[in-house]
Design an enzyme around this catalytic site. Structure first.
Site, PDB file in Angstrom:
ATOM      1  N   GLU A 288      28.699  26.748 119.174  1.00 50.02           N
ATOM      2  CA  GLU A 288      29.514  27.472 118.195  1.00 50.02           C
ATOM      3  C   GLU A 288      30.764  28.069 118.863  1.00 50.02           C
ATOM      4  O   GLU A 288      31.884  27.922 118.367  1.00 50.02           O
ATOM      5  CB  GLU A 288      28.668  28.593 117.570  1.00 50.02           C
ATOM      6  CG  GLU A 288      29.394  29.429 116.553  1.00 50.02           C
ATOM      7  CD  GLU A 288      29.662  28.673 115.259  1.00 50.02           C
ATOM      8  OE1 GLU A 288      28.708  28.403 114.527  1.00 50.02           O
ATOM      9  OE2 GLU A 288      30.835  28.347 115.005  1.00 50.02           O
ATOM     10  N   ASP A 292      34.634  27.058 118.038  1.00 47.86           N
ATOM     11  CA  ASP A 292      35.556  28.051 117.472  1.00 47.86           C
ATOM     12  C   ASP A 292      36.792  28.238 118.349  1.00 47.86           C
ATOM     13  O   ASP A 292      37.902  28.372 117.828  1.00 47.86           O
ATOM     14  CB  ASP A 292      34.834  29.399 117.297  1.00 47.86           C
ATOM     15  CG  ASP A 292      33.662  29.310 116.320  1.00 47.86           C
ATOM     16  OD1 ASP A 292      33.511  28.269 115.655  1.00 47.86           O
ATOM     17  OD2 ASP A 292      32.887  30.284 116.239  1.00 47.86           O
ATOM     18  N   SER A 486      31.263  26.115 110.017  1.00 49.41           N
ATOM     19  CA  SER A 486      31.723  26.647 111.302  1.00 49.41           C
ATOM     20  C   SER A 486      32.961  25.911 111.804  1.00 49.41           C
ATOM     21  O   SER A 486      33.692  26.430 112.641  1.00 49.41           O
ATOM     22  CB  SER A 486      30.630  26.492 112.363  1.00 49.41           C
ATOM     23  OG  SER A 486      29.564  27.348 112.102  1.00 49.41           O
ATOM     24  N   ASP A 529      43.447  20.767  95.586  1.00 52.00           N
ATOM     25  CA  ASP A 529      42.223  20.967  94.804  1.00 52.00           C
ATOM     26  C   ASP A 529      41.233  19.836  95.128  1.00 52.00           C
ATOM     27  O   ASP A 529      41.603  18.664  95.119  1.00 52.00           O
ATOM     28  CB  ASP A 529      42.600  20.949  93.309  1.00 52.00           C
ATOM     29  CG  ASP A 529      41.461  21.433  92.424  1.00 52.00           C
ATOM     30  OD1 ASP A 529      40.412  21.849  92.968  1.00 52.00           O
ATOM     31  OD2 ASP A 529      41.629  21.393  91.190  1.00 52.00           O
ATOM     32  N   VAL A 530      40.002  20.209  95.435  1.00 48.69           N
ATOM     33  CA  VAL A 530      38.953  19.213  95.719  1.00 48.69           C
ATOM     34  C   VAL A 530      38.026  19.201  94.507  1.00 48.69           C
ATOM     35  O   VAL A 530      37.501  20.243  94.120  1.00 48.69           O
ATOM     36  CB  VAL A 530      38.191  19.568  97.016  1.00 48.69           C
ATOM     37  CG1 VAL A 530      37.096  18.550  97.292  1.00 48.69           C
ATOM     38  CG2 VAL A 530      39.169  19.645  98.185  1.00 48.69           C
ATOM     39  N   GLY A 548      40.266  22.912  89.672  1.00 50.25           N
ATOM     40  CA  GLY A 548      40.395  24.371  89.746  1.00 50.25           C
ATOM     41  C   GLY A 548      39.351  24.932  90.716  1.00 50.25           C
ATOM     42  O   GLY A 548      38.701  24.190  91.460  1.00 50.25           O
ATOM     43  N   ASP A 550      35.995  26.241  92.334  1.00 44.67           N
ATOM     44  CA  ASP A 550      34.571  25.965  92.145  1.00 44.67           C
ATOM     45  C   ASP A 550      33.795  26.558  93.329  1.00 44.67           C
ATOM     46  O   ASP A 550      34.353  26.758  94.403  1.00 44.67           O
ATOM     47  CB  ASP A 550      34.318  24.453  92.026  1.00 44.67           C
ATOM     48  CG  ASP A 550      34.831  23.687  93.233  1.00 44.67           C
ATOM     49  OD1 ASP A 550      34.259  23.828  94.326  1.00 44.67           O
ATOM     50  OD2 ASP A 550      35.840  22.946  93.092  1.00 44.67           O
TER      51      ASP A 550
END
Ligand code: NAG
Ligand code: NAG
Ligand code: NAG
Length: 569
Positions: A288, A292, A486, A529-530, A548, A550
């Site tokens: 992690e 990052d 992540s 937008d996905v 829109g 979600d």
């Protein structure tokens, strides 16, 4: 003289030994059963010292919320005029009446306290279990987390004097449980060395990005420039917990492979609290922490990155989640990071409502100071931070706090929701006004799907999303891929940092709390937008992504060029 003072002292002791006679106690917090995965292993040893925090009621938290929106809403005359730490403290500090009422009670019980926040709204006491049991009319017990064997001292119910209920928000840790945090991403080593086939900064998306994501892929997909940032004060903070160490040698290997256009000697700086460390033994590197740091440095070219390692010596009962925010609030303007990204979290129900509220209000404070706070939304779809069995959906915290930006995940060159992308609706936080129209539209389109499995009046999350599948990283001398939200939070945070770099260079304020901007007409127009995919869990298909906002991909993924225009550059 000596005699008189002895007499007075013993008189006080007589009074102190019988506090219950003088105070009517009222149950303050209660929970039916321990958090999932914990069992009660019997009473806590009477003599064991407990460190407890007492959250005092802030004098005007509603005023701070109004002030936060005033400086964060692009439509406001005060937009960008972030508060000073003193101004924030004026809202958060308890009243004199609260302070004296609580101090009087503690003194009666022979207990001394120390303030652990600059505004003095959080006190800490250290008392034996026996004393705590008497003070709070409870029986602290040992609870064992079965899977890990970790133990914590908690209680399922405690009381405080009825006269103090308007002054004390909670004692902690009492009815909140934190399961041992785990690192979410799993590393899959790549046997053959990947070919980097995109020119850095190129806008043409290479086909390889459909199976492996590198910084060049993200630059191409989102139009992120490869040119270096110029502002040395515009820091990006990366939270590190649970002894997840970020490794500089792995970073060098990553840059050597995937950012051949910048110096492979680029490093992050280290900040520590609560006894945190960052050992550079290669085998001790955390997946992690490496992910990052590599993707913030790999995307936010030239932005100073600070890895903030929170140690195990935390006593906030929240794995250091509160301590890191307190530490950042204390930092001087100019030193504090303008963006903070965190890829760890809890299931909402693990924390009690008052504890969740106070943690969320700490983000409100940091946001008012001008820091953008981003959290990965979690990797369990509708089943919480990680995939688990459930009958009703499990929201993730702090990602569902209305004062942070929750980042979900997508995949593919033509982006679709990643199935693990956590999202849904909070049971603790009501719908903030910035998203009320979006949530209403989504819920009316959803109809009766998942009815009874989630709270229709809760804050919806995530707010936005970014790529989160097949990210190539270097870890313990190897190259390999990882998946998860992540990946998404550092990516989005890096983009926000690049926007801030240009804003600060132009003499403007950094973006601060992002959501009022993101949900504005200008903000949402700068996002892709996905509209396909869903986030299964709890034996359902989860929520479908739609046109829109979600609760899988939020408002969508970033378009750098459009965002630059949207922030006025
Ligand atoms: C913090 O510093 C920045 C410049 O580094 C400045 O634009 C901003 O106004 C300062 N904020 C406050 C609250 O003083
Ligand atoms: C943790 O705290 C204890 C007690 O205050 C102290 O003795 C110890 O050195 C600390 N550990 C670290 C790594 O700072
Ligand atoms: C649903 O959300 C609202 C708003 O936050 C809250 O007041 C209510 O208690 C929640 N209901 C449940 C069952 O958690």
């Amino acid at each position: 003289m000596v005699l008189a003072s002895t007499v007075i002292t013993s008189l006080l002791l007589v009074v102190a030994a019988k506090p219950m006679d003088r105070r009517t106690m009222a149950v303050h917090e209660t929970r039916a059963e321990p958090a999932r995965g914990f069992v009660n292993s019997g009473l806590a040893p009477a003599a064991k010292d407990l460190t407890l925090r007492i959250a005092l009621r802030p004098n005007n938290i509603a005023g701070l919320e109004t002030a936060l929106y005033a400086v964060s809403d692009p439509a406001s005359a005060l937009y960008g005029q972030h508060l000073t730490a003193d101004e924030v403290a004026q809202f958060v500090k308890p009243t004199d009446e609260t302070l004296s009422a609580v101090n009087e009670w503690l003194t009666e019980n022979g207990i001394s306290s120390t303030a652990v926040t600059p505004a003095g709204d959080m006190l800490q006491i250290v008392v034996p279990v026996e004393k705590a049991n008497q003070l709070l009319s409870t029986d602290f017990s040992v609870f064992t987390h079965v899977e890990s064997g970790a133990t914590s001292i908690r209680t399922l119910e405690y009381s405080i004097p009825a006269s103090l209920q308007g002054h004390i928000d909670f004692f902690h840790p009492t009815t909140s449980f934190t399961r041992p945090l785990t690192s979410r991403p799993k590393f899959t080593a790549v046997k053959t060395k990947p070919v980097v086939d995109a020119a850095p900064g190129s806008n043409a998306v290479p086909a390889s990005c459909g199976s492996t994501i590198t910084p060049s892929c993200l630059q191409a997909i989102y139009g992120i420039p490869a040119t270096a940032a110029t502002q040395s004060n515009n820091k990006l903070g990366v939270s590190g917990f649970i002894e997840q160490f970020a490794n500089q040698a792995d970073l060098k290997e990553f840059l050597t492979n995937f950012r051949t256009d910048i110096s492979s000697s680029t490093v992050f700086t280290l900040q520590t609290l609560d006894g945190g460390t960052n050992t550079q033994t290669r085998a001790d590197a955390g997946i992690e922490a490496n992910l990052d740091t590599q993707y913030t440095i790999g995307i936010a070219t030239g932005v100073p990155i600070t890895f903030i390692s929170v140690g195990e010596n935390n006593s906030d009962g929240l794995d250091g989640f509160m301590d890191i925010i307190t530490a950042l609030i204390k930092e001087a303007n100019g030193t504090r990071p303008n963006v903070l990204t965190t890829s760890y979290g809890f299931d909402e129900s693990d924390l009690s409502r008052p504890v969740a509220n106070t943690l969320c209000n700490a983000y409100m404070q940091l946001g008012a100071l001008g820091t953008s706070i981003l959290f990965s939304s979690g990797d369990g779809g509708v089943s919480g931070s990680q995939s688990q069995s459930c009958s009703t959906f499990i929201p993730t915290l702090p990602s569902d706090c209305p004062f942070v930006t929750s980042v979900g995940a997508t995949g593919g060159i033509t982006e679709t929701a990643a199935t693990f992308s956590s999202g849904g609706f909070s049971n603790y936080f009501a719908i903030p006004s910035y998203q009320s129209a979006d949530v209403a539209t989504y819920l009316s389109g959803l109809g009766s799907t998942n009815s009874g499995k989630f709270n229709r009046s809760g804050r919806g999350f995530p707010d936005v999303s970014a790529q989160g599948e097949n990210f190539e990283i270097a870890w313990d001398t190897e190259l390999g891929t990882v998946d998860g939200t992540s990946c998404s939070s550092p990516t989005f945070a890096a983009i926000v940092s690049l926007l801030n770099d240009r804003l600060v260079a132009a003499g403007k304020a950094p973006l601060g709390f992002l959501n009022p901007f993101l949900y504005s007409a200008t903000g949402r127009a700068a996002l892709n937008d996905v509209t396909t995919g869903d986030n299964p869990g709890c034996n359902t298909n989860g929520f479908p992504a739609k046109a829109g906002w979600d609760p899988v991909t939020g408002l969508g993924t970033p378009n750098f060029a459009k965002l630059l225009t949207a922030v006025g550059l």
